[in-house]
Enzyme design. Structure first.
Site, PDB file in Angstrom:
ATOM      1  N   HIS A  16       0.835  -1.204   0.000  1.00 44.81           N
ATOM      2  CA  HIS A  16       0.000   0.000   0.000  1.00 44.81           C
ATOM      3  C   HIS A  16       0.874   1.262   0.000  1.00 44.81           C
ATOM      4  O   HIS A  16       0.573   2.239  -0.661  1.00 44.81           O
ATOM      5  CB  HIS A  16      -0.919   0.010   1.226  1.00 44.81           C
ATOM      6  CG  HIS A  16      -2.054  -0.963   1.117  1.00 44.81           C
ATOM      7  ND1 HIS A  16      -3.349  -0.629   1.383  1.00 44.81           N
ATOM      8  CD2 HIS A  16      -2.081  -2.266   0.746  1.00 44.81           C
ATOM      9  CE1 HIS A  16      -4.138  -1.684   1.182  1.00 44.81           C
ATOM     10  NE2 HIS A  16      -3.378  -2.695   0.809  1.00 44.81           N
ATOM     11  N   ASP A 119      -5.696   5.767   2.686  1.00 41.01           N
ATOM     12  CA  ASP A 119      -5.699   4.325   2.531  1.00 41.01           C
ATOM     13  C   ASP A 119      -7.002   3.770   3.103  1.00 41.01           C
ATOM     14  O   ASP A 119      -7.571   4.334   4.056  1.00 41.01           O
ATOM     15  CB  ASP A 119      -4.509   3.697   3.259  1.00 41.01           C
ATOM     16  CG  ASP A 119      -4.333   2.251   2.858  1.00 41.01           C
ATOM     17  OD1 ASP A 119      -3.494   1.991   1.990  1.00 41.01           O
ATOM     18  OD2 ASP A 119      -5.075   1.374   3.386  1.00 41.01           O
ATOM     19  N   ALA A 341      14.390  -7.432  -2.758  1.00 42.36           N
ATOM     20  CA  ALA A 341      14.923  -7.345  -4.127  1.00 42.36           C
ATOM     21  C   ALA A 341      14.539  -6.021  -4.777  1.00 42.36           C
ATOM     22  O   ALA A 341      13.469  -5.485  -4.489  1.00 42.36           O
ATOM     23  CB  ALA A 341      14.347  -8.479  -4.960  1.00 42.36           C
ATOM     24  N   GLN A 343      12.792  -5.083  -7.199  1.00 46.90           N
ATOM     25  CA  GLN A 343      11.889  -5.811  -8.110  1.00 46.90           C
ATOM     26  C   GLN A 343      11.685  -5.139  -9.472  1.00 46.90           C
ATOM     27  O   GLN A 343      11.777  -5.799 -10.508  1.00 46.90           O
ATOM     28  CB  GLN A 343      10.530  -6.017  -7.424  1.00 46.90           C
ATOM     29  CG  GLN A 343       9.504  -6.690  -8.327  1.00 46.90           C
ATOM     30  CD  GLN A 343       8.421  -7.391  -7.548  1.00 46.90           C
ATOM     31  OE1 GLN A 343       8.699  -8.162  -6.642  1.00 46.90           O
ATOM     32  NE2 GLN A 343       7.182  -7.154  -7.894  1.00 46.90           N
ATOM     33  N   HIS A 358       2.795 -14.046  -6.762  1.00 45.42           N
ATOM     34  CA  HIS A 358       1.620 -14.345  -5.940  1.00 45.42           C
ATOM     35  C   HIS A 358       0.420 -13.497  -6.395  1.00 45.42           C
ATOM     36  O   HIS A 358      -0.657 -13.605  -5.824  1.00 45.42           O
ATOM     37  CB  HIS A 358       1.946 -14.062  -4.473  1.00 45.42           C
ATOM     38  CG  HIS A 358       2.061 -12.599  -4.145  1.00 45.42           C
ATOM     39  ND1 HIS A 358       2.835 -11.723  -4.879  1.00 45.42           N
ATOM     40  CD2 HIS A 358       1.485 -11.847  -3.158  1.00 45.42           C
ATOM     41  CE1 HIS A 358       2.730 -10.509  -4.356  1.00 45.42           C
ATOM     42  NE2 HIS A 358       1.929 -10.561  -3.317  1.00 45.42           N
ATOM     43  N   TRP A 361      -1.429  -6.976  -6.408  1.00 42.20           N
ATOM     44  CA  TRP A 361      -1.760  -6.103  -7.545  1.00 42.20           C
ATOM     45  C   TRP A 361      -0.546  -5.311  -8.047  1.00 42.20           C
ATOM     46  O   TRP A 361      -0.375  -5.113  -9.248  1.00 42.20           O
ATOM     47  CB  TRP A 361      -2.914  -5.168  -7.174  1.00 42.20           C
ATOM     48  CG  TRP A 361      -3.335  -4.317  -8.330  1.00 42.20           C
ATOM     49  CD1 TRP A 361      -3.318  -2.968  -8.408  1.00 42.20           C
ATOM     50  CD2 TRP A 361      -3.823  -4.774  -9.607  1.00 42.20           C
ATOM     51  NE1 TRP A 361      -3.765  -2.542  -9.629  1.00 42.20           N
ATOM     52  CE2 TRP A 361      -4.084  -3.640 -10.397  1.00 42.20           C
ATOM     53  CE3 TRP A 361      -4.064  -6.036 -10.174  1.00 42.20           C
ATOM     54  CZ2 TRP A 361      -4.574  -3.707 -11.706  1.00 42.20           C
ATOM     55  CZ3 TRP A 361      -4.545  -6.112 -11.480  1.00 42.20           C
ATOM     56  CH2 TRP A 361      -4.794  -4.961 -12.223  1.00 42.20           C
ATOM     57  N   ASN A 362       0.308  -4.877  -7.122  1.00 41.46           N
ATOM     58  CA  ASN A 362       1.488  -4.121  -7.579  1.00 41.46           C
ATOM     59  C   ASN A 362       2.387  -5.001  -8.421  1.00 41.46           C
ATOM     60  O   ASN A 362       2.902  -4.576  -9.458  1.00 41.46           O
ATOM     61  CB  ASN A 362       2.288  -3.579  -6.387  1.00 41.46           C
ATOM     62  CG  ASN A 362       1.464  -2.622  -5.578  1.00 41.46           C
ATOM     63  OD1 ASN A 362       1.135  -1.546  -6.036  1.00 41.46           O
ATOM     64  ND2 ASN A 362       1.075  -3.043  -4.383  1.00 41.46           N
ATOM     65  N   SER A 363       2.575  -6.236  -7.982  1.00 35.54           N
ATOM     66  CA  SER A 363       3.435  -7.151  -8.741  1.00 35.54           C
ATOM     67  C   SER A 363       2.854  -7.405 -10.122  1.00 35.54           C
ATOM     68  O   SER A 363       3.573  -7.415 -11.120  1.00 35.54           O
ATOM     69  CB  SER A 363       3.627  -8.465  -7.987  1.00 35.54           C
ATOM     70  OG  SER A 363       4.408  -8.229  -6.837  1.00 35.54           O
TER      71      SER A 363
HETATM   72  N1  UDP Z   1       8.772  -5.446  -3.528  1.00 28.82           N
HETATM   73  C1  UDP Z   1      10.091  -5.151  -3.801  1.00 28.82           C
HETATM   74  N2  UDP Z   1      11.041  -6.058  -3.441  1.00 28.82           N
HETATM   75  C2  UDP Z   1      10.751  -7.235  -2.826  1.00 28.82           C
HETATM   76  C3  UDP Z   1       9.396  -7.517  -2.567  1.00 28.82           C
HETATM   77  C4  UDP Z   1       8.424  -6.623  -2.935  1.00 28.82           C
HETATM   78  O1  UDP Z   1      10.406  -4.100  -4.379  1.00 28.82           O
HETATM   79  O2  UDP Z   1      11.672  -7.996  -2.534  1.00 28.82           O
HETATM   80  C5  UDP Z   1       7.728  -4.473  -3.898  1.00 28.82           C
HETATM   81  C6  UDP Z   1       7.051  -4.849  -5.200  1.00 28.82           C
HETATM   82  O3  UDP Z   1       7.748  -4.294  -6.292  1.00 28.82           O
HETATM   83  C7  UDP Z   1       5.662  -4.263  -5.007  1.00 28.82           C
HETATM   84  C8  UDP Z   1       5.420  -4.342  -3.495  1.00 28.82           C
HETATM   85  O4  UDP Z   1       6.712  -4.493  -2.913  1.00 28.82           O
HETATM   86  O5  UDP Z   1       5.660  -2.902  -5.401  1.00 28.82           O
HETATM   87  C9  UDP Z   1       4.585  -5.551  -3.105  1.00 28.82           C
HETATM   88  O6  UDP Z   1       3.269  -5.326  -3.452  1.00 28.82           O
HETATM   89  P1  UDP Z   1       2.316  -6.475  -3.998  1.00 28.82           P
HETATM   90  O7  UDP Z   1       0.970  -5.866  -4.205  1.00 28.82           O
HETATM   91  O8  UDP Z   1       2.907  -7.114  -5.168  1.00 28.82           O
HETATM   92  O9  UDP Z   1       2.303  -7.561  -2.860  1.00 28.82           O
HETATM   93  P2  UDP Z   1       2.053  -7.545  -1.274  1.00 28.82           P
HETATM   94  O10 UDP Z   1       3.364  -7.338  -0.635  1.00 28.82           O
HETATM   95  O11 UDP Z   1       1.077  -6.421  -0.986  1.00 28.82           O
HETATM   96  O12 UDP Z   1       1.478  -8.887  -1.016  1.00 28.82           O
END
Ligand code: UDP
Length: 483
Positions: A16, A119, A341, A343, A358, A361-363
């Protein structure tokens, strides 16, 4: 011309906080004055975002309010997402969040912004917004497809399925989407209790709000943008993908927290691999993986014989099969990152062609922006809906199989063979799938460019909240005149 001022109140979960920080950068890039309200121990996480706005008319400002759980007679709890790792702590955190309301309102009263972007986990900002006649805009961190499907699933009192694993069709939405009961939130489960109350309050507050800012773009899910606006009849503006505001290596490197790998080492490894030959596996920030599941993943990656980047949590090292890391290092086809990471930096590299995700939504969006094909491996929250969007609507990925929604965000039970099969499918993805992913990547880029769909929707949004404020002011003047 009066300045438009938007106040952001992010929740501390990475999924978030990261997109909301990017949203603040995006608003600042459009000349909007932006303030992020945060707490002392979280403030440093926005430093990078502030730096990104250094050349804009208004740099992001931080307003720090105290998190006074202790003083309110509540059990102590940290607001550091890395420390809230049990139901007990999560429950305490949610109990303590309303203590922010008073200092939050003091700031709103003083600064009189055009709107509050809150939020979903701060339902009380609905009251704050009403008190000061300011629109409350919700950020719930998901996309239009998931919002439409979940709305429909909630509406259905009796799902037309005889067992938990028999698929039923979600009615009244633009595509034929099949789900099973076991893929839906397990609302009655004991472990989900803490969260359920919070979700109910969030949903009720969302319905009373002025509208939503959605991290998505029209071309990704056009039928669902329309469905949400025209059938569900709520105001929503698509302003994403917000991660695209991270343009250079430095921006992409540190989102949420510091990367655990030295950037040149990561890029050197990626540079040494052919285009689209690497699969990146990371399950967001919250998913826990059992030791046996980690073991199956390791076996599958080794047997698949593909290049891979595998991110594991620091405390999971011991569950990797003996000698696995050494063998991967000797072969040069595997890079293991322990911790956090970079990412977006990884996904954007041309050698990365697949993403085992997984479906947070961000991924999903970050994967779309990079044009990768995906192995959809949902675990909880909105992830099963997002997975359906990827596999059935966009057709840019394959499903890992018939999973079950986990109230504790635990990944378990998928065997080596299923993982191997999914990896082989995406890494050998047919031209159609890869082309669809590439097209979406281009559309995502165009959406945020000047006059693109998200750019235009953000313009509409900014105009809307400006008009809202001037109408409120006119009414105030009219009332004063009549006194
Ligand atoms: N993220 C990252 N490095 C990691 C793990 C996650 O940069 O090792 C970032 C990823 O790019 C995304 C956010 O953390 O922007 C995770 O959001 P997502 O909605 O994918 O999953 P959540 O953590 O909410 O389950």
């Amino acid at each position: 011309m009066t300045t438009c001022h938007v106040v952001f109140l992010p929740f501390i979960a990475y999924g978030h906080m990261i997109p909301m920080a990017d949203m603040a950068v995006l608003f600042a890039s459009r000349g909007v004055k932006t303030t992020i309200i945060t707490t002392p121990s979280t403030a440093h996480r926005f430093t990078k975002s502030i730096q990104k706005t250094i050349n804009y008319t208004h740099q992001i400002e931080l307003h720090i309010i105290e998190f006074k759980a202790g003083e309110a007679g509540l059990p102590p709890v940290s607001d550091n997402p890395d420390q809230v790792d049990s139901d007990e702590l999560l429950s305490r955190l949610f109990q303590a969040l309303p203590t922010l309301q008073e200092p939050f309102e003091q700031f709103i009263e003083k600064s009189q912004p055009n709107c509050i972007i809150s939020d979903m986990f701060f339902p009380w900002t609905t009251e704050s917004a009403a008190k000061f006649s300011i629109p409350r805009i919700v950020f719930n961190g998901t996309g239009f497809f998931a919002m439409c499907v979940s709305q429909e699933v909630m509406r259905l009192h009796k799902l037309n399925a005889s067992s938990d694993s028999e698929p039923f069709v979600v009615s009244n939405i633009p595509h034929e989407i099949k789900l099973t009961r076991k893929q839906l939130p397990q609302l009655e489960s004991e472990e989900f209790k803490v969260f359920l109350k919070v979700i109910i309050q969030a949903v009720e507050a969302e319905a009373k709000s002025y509208g939503l800012n959605v991290n998505s773009f029209y071309e990704l899910e056009p039928e669902y943008v329309r469905h949400y606006r025209e059938v569900i009849k709520r105001k929503a503006w698509h302003i994403g993908p917000v991660s695209i505001c991270n343009k250079n290596v430095d921006d992409k490197l540190e989102r949420g927290k510091k990367s655990s790998i030295y950037e040149p080492e990561c890029l050197k490894w990626l540079d040494s691999k052919p285009p689209n030959s690497v699969i990146y596996r990371r399950f967001g920030s919250l998913v826990k993986v059992t030791s046996s599941q980690l073991y199956e993943i390791a076996l599958a990656l080794e047997a698949s014989n593909v290049n891979f980047i595998w991110v594991i949590k620091n405390d999971q090292e011991t569950t990797i099969p003996e000698g696995f890391e050494a063998r991967m290092a000797a072969k040069g086809n595997g890079l293991i990152i322990k911790g956090w990471a970079p990412q977006v930096l990884i996904l954007d590299h041309e050698s990365v062609g697949g993403f085992m995700t997984h479906c947070g939504w961000n991924s999903v969006l970050e994967g779309v922006c990079s044009g990768v094909v995906m192995v959809a491996w949902p675990i909880m929250a909105d992830q099963f809906y997002n997975a359906k969007l990827v596999t059935d609507v966009l057709q840019t990925g394959v499903s890992i199989g018939d999973g079950e929604w986990s109230p504790i965000s635990m990944c378990d039970g998928v065997k080596q063979e299923a993982i191997e099969r999914a990896v082989a499918t995406v890494m050998g993805a047919d031209e159609g799938m890869r082309m669809r992913a590439q097209k979406l990547k281009e559309k995502a880029k165009t959406a945020v460019e000047e006059s693109g769909s998200s750019y235009s929707d953000l313009t509409t949004f900014i105009e809307d909240i400006k008009v809202f404020k001037s109408e409120v002011n006119e009414k105030k003047v009219a009332v004063a005149d009549n006194l």
